[in-house]
Each structure stands twice: as C-alpha cells, then as structure tokens.
Write a protein that holds these residues in place. Structure first.
Motif, mmCIF file in Angstrom:
data_model
loop_
_atom_site.group_PDB
_atom_site.id
_atom_site.type_symbol
_atom_site.label_atom_id
_atom_site.label_comp_id
_atom_site.label_asym_id
_atom_site.label_seq_id
_atom_site.Cartn_x
_atom_site.Cartn_y
_atom_site.Cartn_z
ATOM 1 N N ASN A 131 -10.569 -8.508 -23.467
ATOM 2 C CA ASN A 131 -9.385 -7.880 -22.885
ATOM 3 C C ASN A 131 -9.780 -6.559 -22.218
ATOM 4 O OD1 ASN A 131 -8.092 -9.987 -24.083
ATOM 5 N ND2 ASN A 131 -7.016 -8.775 -25.634
ATOM 6 N N VAL A 132 -9.142 -6.274 -21.114
ATOM 7 C CA VAL A 132 -9.483 -5.075 -20.347
ATOM 8 C C VAL A 132 -8.229 -4.236 -20.135
ATOM 9 C CG1 VAL A 132 -10.234 -4.230 -18.067
ATOM 10 C CG2 VAL A 132 -11.387 -6.189 -19.108
ATOM 11 N N ILE A 133 -8.347 -2.930 -20.405
ATOM 12 C CA ILE A 133 -7.295 -2.013 -19.959
ATOM 13 C C ILE A 133 -7.675 -1.554 -18.553
ATOM 14 C CG2 ILE A 133 -6.101 0.178 -20.300
ATOM 15 C CD1 ILE A 133 -6.709 0.099 -23.211
ATOM 16 N N ARG A 134 -6.783 -1.767 -17.613
ATOM 17 C CA ARG A 134 -6.986 -1.261 -16.252
ATOM 18 C C ARG A 134 -5.846 -0.320 -15.915
ATOM 19 N NH1 ARG A 134 -8.110 -4.129 -10.464
ATOM 20 N NH2 ARG A 134 -10.207 -3.828 -11.247
ATOM 21 N N ALA A 135 -6.155 0.973 -15.856
ATOM 22 C CA ALA A 135 -5.141 1.944 -15.444
ATOM 23 C C ALA A 135 -5.235 2.111 -13.936
ATOM 24 C CB ALA A 135 -5.384 3.269 -16.136
ATOM 25 N N ILE A 136 -4.076 2.138 -13.280
ATOM 26 C CA ILE A 136 -4.067 2.207 -11.811
ATOM 27 C C ILE A 136 -3.193 3.369 -11.361
ATOM 28 C CG2 ILE A 136 -3.704 0.909 -9.678
ATOM 29 C CD1 ILE A 136 -3.534 -1.652 -11.379
ATOM 30 N N ASN A 137 -3.751 4.184 -10.470
ATOM 31 C CA ASN A 137 -2.983 5.272 -9.854
ATOM 32 C C ASN A 137 -2.763 4.942 -8.384
ATOM 33 O OD1 ASN A 137 -1.800 7.853 -9.474
ATOM 34 N ND2 ASN A 137 -3.750 8.651 -8.697
ATOM 35 N N TYR A 138 -1.484 4.887 -7.995
ATOM 36 C CA TYR A 138 -1.128 4.716 -6.587
ATOM 37 C C TYR A 138 -0.583 6.059 -6.140
ATOM 38 C CZ TYR A 138 -0.967 -0.270 -8.006
ATOM 39 O OH TYR A 138 -1.249 -1.524 -8.497
ATOM 40 N N PRO A 139 -1.380 6.828 -5.399
ATOM 41 C CA PRO A 139 -0.934 8.193 -5.103
ATOM 42 C C PRO A 139 0.180 8.234 -4.069
ATOM 43 C CG PRO A 139 -3.020 7.738 -4.043
ATOM 44 C CD PRO A 139 -2.661 6.502 -4.804
ATOM 45 N N GLU A 140 0.756 9.424 -3.944
ATOM 46 C CA GLU A 140 1.729 9.662 -2.873
ATOM 47 C C GLU A 140 1.054 9.323 -1.541
ATOM 48 O OE1 GLU A 140 0.529 11.956 -4.983
ATOM 49 O OE2 GLU A 140 2.215 12.711 -6.165
ATOM 50 N N LEU A 141 1.836 8.821 -0.594
ATOM 51 C CA LEU A 141 1.268 8.471 0.716
ATOM 52 C C LEU A 141 1.635 9.567 1.708
ATOM 53 C CD1 LEU A 141 2.252 4.706 0.692
ATOM 54 C CD2 LEU A 141 -0.028 5.644 0.358
ATOM 55 N N ARG A 142 0.643 10.377 2.067
ATOM 56 C CA ARG A 142 0.947 11.529 2.933
ATOM 57 C C ARG A 142 0.778 11.206 4.412
ATOM 58 N NH1 ARG A 142 -1.526 14.691 -1.242
ATOM 59 N NH2 ARG A 142 0.149 15.243 -2.681
ATOM 60 N N THR A 143 -0.037 10.181 4.691
ATOM 61 C CA THR A 143 -0.183 9.737 6.086
ATOM 62 C C THR A 143 0.005 8.229 6.111
ATOM 63 O OG1 THR A 143 -2.561 9.562 5.776
ATOM 64 C CG2 THR A 143 -1.769 11.587 6.802
ATOM 65 N N PRO A 144 0.350 7.663 7.263
ATOM 66 C CA PRO A 144 0.649 6.227 7.288
ATOM 67 C C PRO A 144 -0.577 5.394 6.901
ATOM 68 C CG PRO A 144 1.278 7.302 9.349
ATOM 69 C CD PRO A 144 0.506 8.309 8.567
ATOM 70 N N PRO A 145 -0.356 4.310 6.159
ATOM 71 C CA PRO A 145 -1.463 3.415 5.820
ATOM 72 C C PRO A 145 -2.025 2.747 7.068
ATOM 73 C CG PRO A 145 0.542 2.877 4.584
ATOM 74 C CD PRO A 145 0.927 3.878 5.622
ATOM 75 N N LEU A 146 -3.219 2.204 6.954
ATOM 76 C CA LEU A 146 -3.785 1.433 8.064
ATOM 77 C C LEU A 146 -2.980 0.139 8.225
ATOM 78 C CD1 LEU A 146 -7.538 1.753 7.017
ATOM 79 C CD2 LEU A 146 -6.361 3.010 8.846
#
Ligand SMILES: O=C(O)CCC(=O)C(=O)O
Ligand SMILES: [Fe+2]
Length: 399
Positions: free
Chosen positions: A202-217
């Motif tokens: 079993n794996v713990i995967r912590a994920i951070n999705y930061p604030e988006l300050r500029t438009p994504p590609l």
C-alpha cells in the motif's frame, strides 16, 4: 453535473470504444457516486455484512466509485496527517525533492509536471505534465519482503513520520475491512484476499495542486485522465478548492465526484480488481480538472490517495465466481503490472536535479546523473532542471 472538454474528447472516445469492445458494463449516465455506510459491516452481524456487501457490489458494477462514511478511521489521525502534509508541501523545493522518485525507488517526491497520468493509458501521449507535486511512501507490512525499499524521508520530518505512520496503520485496517466486504460481495470466503495482501505494498500518495497564477498550457490539467492500477484507492480530498475530480460514465460523460460532508473517503477500484473480477467491477477512468478561471488564483487543492496494492507476487487471474464462461484476461503478477504502469507515467521524467537558489549545496543529486537543461524557478527560489530527453516541459513557470 456532467461535462466534457474538447481537449481530451478523443481520449475519452477512445476509452469508450475500448471499453465497449471489452464488454465493460457500467451506467449509461452515472449521475452520482453512491454513498455507503460501513456501520453495519463493523457491527459484525452476518445480515449487516451481507447488506453492505450487496451495496458495494452494486456501486462497483455501475460506477466503480463509492463514497464511504462510518469508516472507523479516527478523525485526529486523518487531521494530523493532513496538516503535516500541507506543511511538507509548504517547504522549499530542495527539501521536498531531496528524496526523489528514481528507477530504484518508485516512491518519494515527484515534482510539478513530472507525471502525466494519461501516459499510463497511452504510452505515446505527449500531453504536458499534470499540474501537481506529490510525495509517496510505502511502509509495507511486518512480513519479510526483501525487495521492498525502506521508506525515505525528507530531513526534519519527525512529526510527518509519526502522523503518516499512524495514517498508514489506520488505512491499512480500513483496507482489510474492505477486502473482506469485497470477498463477501463476490461470493467468496470473507478472508479470501488475506493471503494475497499479507505483504501488501500500500502506498500513501499525498498530492498538492497549487493555486494557478498563470493559465495552464493547452490540454494541461491537474490530473489527466487515467485508471488506477492497483486494487483500490481510498481518497481524502480537501483544500480551499476541493472540487475537480470527475469520473467517466459509460458513454464518455464526465461526472463530478463531490465529497459528501467532511468525514468521508472517496473510494475507487483499480485495474487489478477489474481484471480479477473479469470486468464485473469497474476500474473507472477519472481525472482532476482545473478550477474555474475566477477561482484559480486561490484554488489550492490537496488530496491524500491511499493506493491499496496487493503482494507484488500475487497472481491476479479471473476469480472463479466471476468467470461467466470466459476469462477475458491472462493471469498477471500484480507487481509487474503496477511497475509497468508507474514507469509509463514518469517516462523521461526521472532525470531531474534541484538546486536551491540556483547555487550549490542543499540540492538533491540528479538520479540519472545526466546533464540537465531547461531551468525554471519555483516560489522558494529553487530551480528545477529537466533532462534533455524529457518529452515534457518543466512547469514551474506555468503555475
Ligand atoms: O486528487 C484526486 O482527487 C485524485 C488523484 C488521482 O486520481 C490519482 O492520483 O490517481
Ligand atoms: Fe486516480
């Protein structure tokens, strides 16, 4: 709410066609993820357990996702792990990346844009990498498992270790209960999975999705479309903007998976469970889309995925009660499948080095030792260098 975006509609249509070809079921329009209370299972009566197993079976046949409440995981264990995780992601990049994912350590830190989950479905995918950073750990069990690498931690992480260990122990207990529910749901002995998970990875995967300050590609999302690889995933979702997770219905429609209330886990099945059950249960494609433009600048999101992976040498082959006349998949060793899928998503991405403040010292070694190029700055003044072979762009300037 169901939606679809033109950018990945060809992937979605490909998935729909491929699932039709394989005779995968599921609801035509999965409008909602069912909610399931585990209370009656934990009460321990045969009737109560059977009722929970029936609901589980229905959810897994129709949707492949289920929101679980009355799960028995103490709230303080969840909160401590959650807070330590947020603090970890707030640390300078060089500290986080000091324990990198590498070919001999498939856990540790994976930086912004370094993983493209869609490539687990299509190796040729050249999508820009997903807009997230992750830290993974695998504790394993008390049973001997000589090939399992010991957990590696960043410096000064005593609180994080303690909190993550407690979370792992509690979630491992929950996963044992869920394996028992699944066995009952499939008409098997309650302990049918026990000898297949006694050396689980079993794996713990912590994920951070930061604030988006500029438009994504173009085409870039928080987590691109994929199915999970293992048996089941237990997700805790939150942050200032917890939305964005979507599951695909049988016709390719995208349905929001909204967590109900505070104290629940969203659970979905992975590919190995679909193979084991001969597609009676769904390994449902899902993704995490970007927040609406108006909220993007403050829409930090965090999730903690607990991937339940069976013993690496467990042979996954059609469970006899699921055969229905014909087994669709050849038997496979669980570990082989998991590692192949993982390698596809980070292909070409493992060769990165980090230097704090653009200078010397404090940085992690480049796992592959190759010369790197393509440098971008992160908020903490760290620079990320990508390998020349990398098919994907560094994303520090994109977020
Ligand atoms: O962050 C989420 O909500 C889902 C992440 C996910 O699907 C994954 O990492 O497999
Ligand atoms: Fe997933």
């Amino acid at each position: 709410m169901a939606s679809s975006t033109p950018l990945d509609s060809s992937v979605t249509q490909g998935l729909v066609a491929e699932r039709k070809r394989r005779g995968v079921g599921g609801s035509q329009a999965a409008t909602e993820v069912p909610v399931l209370s585990l209370r009656r299972y934990f009460e321990g009566t045969a009737d109560g357990k059977a009722a929970v197993a029936r609901d589980w079976d229905e959810a897994c046949r129709k949707v492949g996702f289920v929101t679980v409440v009355d799960h028995g995981v103490p709230r303080d264990v969840i909160d401590a792990c959650w807070e330590e995780t947020t603090s970890f992601f707030d640390r300078p990049l060089a500290e986080k990346a000091a324990v990198p994912t590498s070919s001999d350590y498939p856990y540790g830190y994976i930086g912004m844009g370094m993983e493209n989950l869609q490539a687990s479905l299509d190796e040729t995918s050249r999508n820009p990498g997903d807009i997230k950073e992750m830290f993974n750990i695998c504790f394993g069990t008390a049973e001997p498992d000589p090939d399992k690498p010991a957990p590696r931690w960043p410096a000064q992480s005593v609180g994080m270790r303690r909190a993550w260990q407690a979370y792992d122990a509690a979630l491992a207990r929950l996963s044992e209960a869920l394996y028992a529910v699944m066995a009952l749901a499939l008409g098997l002995r309650e302990d049918w999975f026990a000898d297949k998970v006694n050396r689980h990875r079993n794996v713990i995967r912590a994920i951070n999705y930061p604030e988006l300050r500029t438009p994504p590609l173009p085409g870039q999302v928080r987590a691109s479309v994929h199915t999970d690889y293992g048996s089941l995933t237990i997700l805790r979702l939150g942050g200032r903007y917890a939305g964005g997770l979507q599951a695909m219905g049988a016709s390719g429609e995208w349905v929001d998976v909204a967590p109900r209330g505070q104290d629940c886990f969203v659970i979905n099945l992975g590919d190995l469970m679909a193979r084991w059950t001969n597609d009676r249960w769904l390994s449902t494609p899902h993704r995490v889309v970007n927040p609406p433009q108006a909220l993007a600048a403050t829409a930090r999101r965090q999730s903690i995925a607990y991937f339940c992976n069976v013993n690496m040498d467990a042979r996954v082959e059609c469970i006899p009660t699921c055969e229905g006349g014909r087994a669709k998949y050849a038997p496979i060793a669980a570990g082989e499948w998991l590692m192949r899928k993982h390698a596809q998503t980070v292909a070409g991405q493992l060769c990165y080095a980090v230097e704090e403040g653009g200078g010397e010292g404090g940085g992690a070694d480049a796992p592959c030792g190759e010369a790197a190029r393509g440098v971008a700055e992160d908020d903490a003044g760290c620079s990320v260098s990508l390998c020349p072979e990398s098919p994907q762009r560094p994303l520090r300037d994109g977020v």
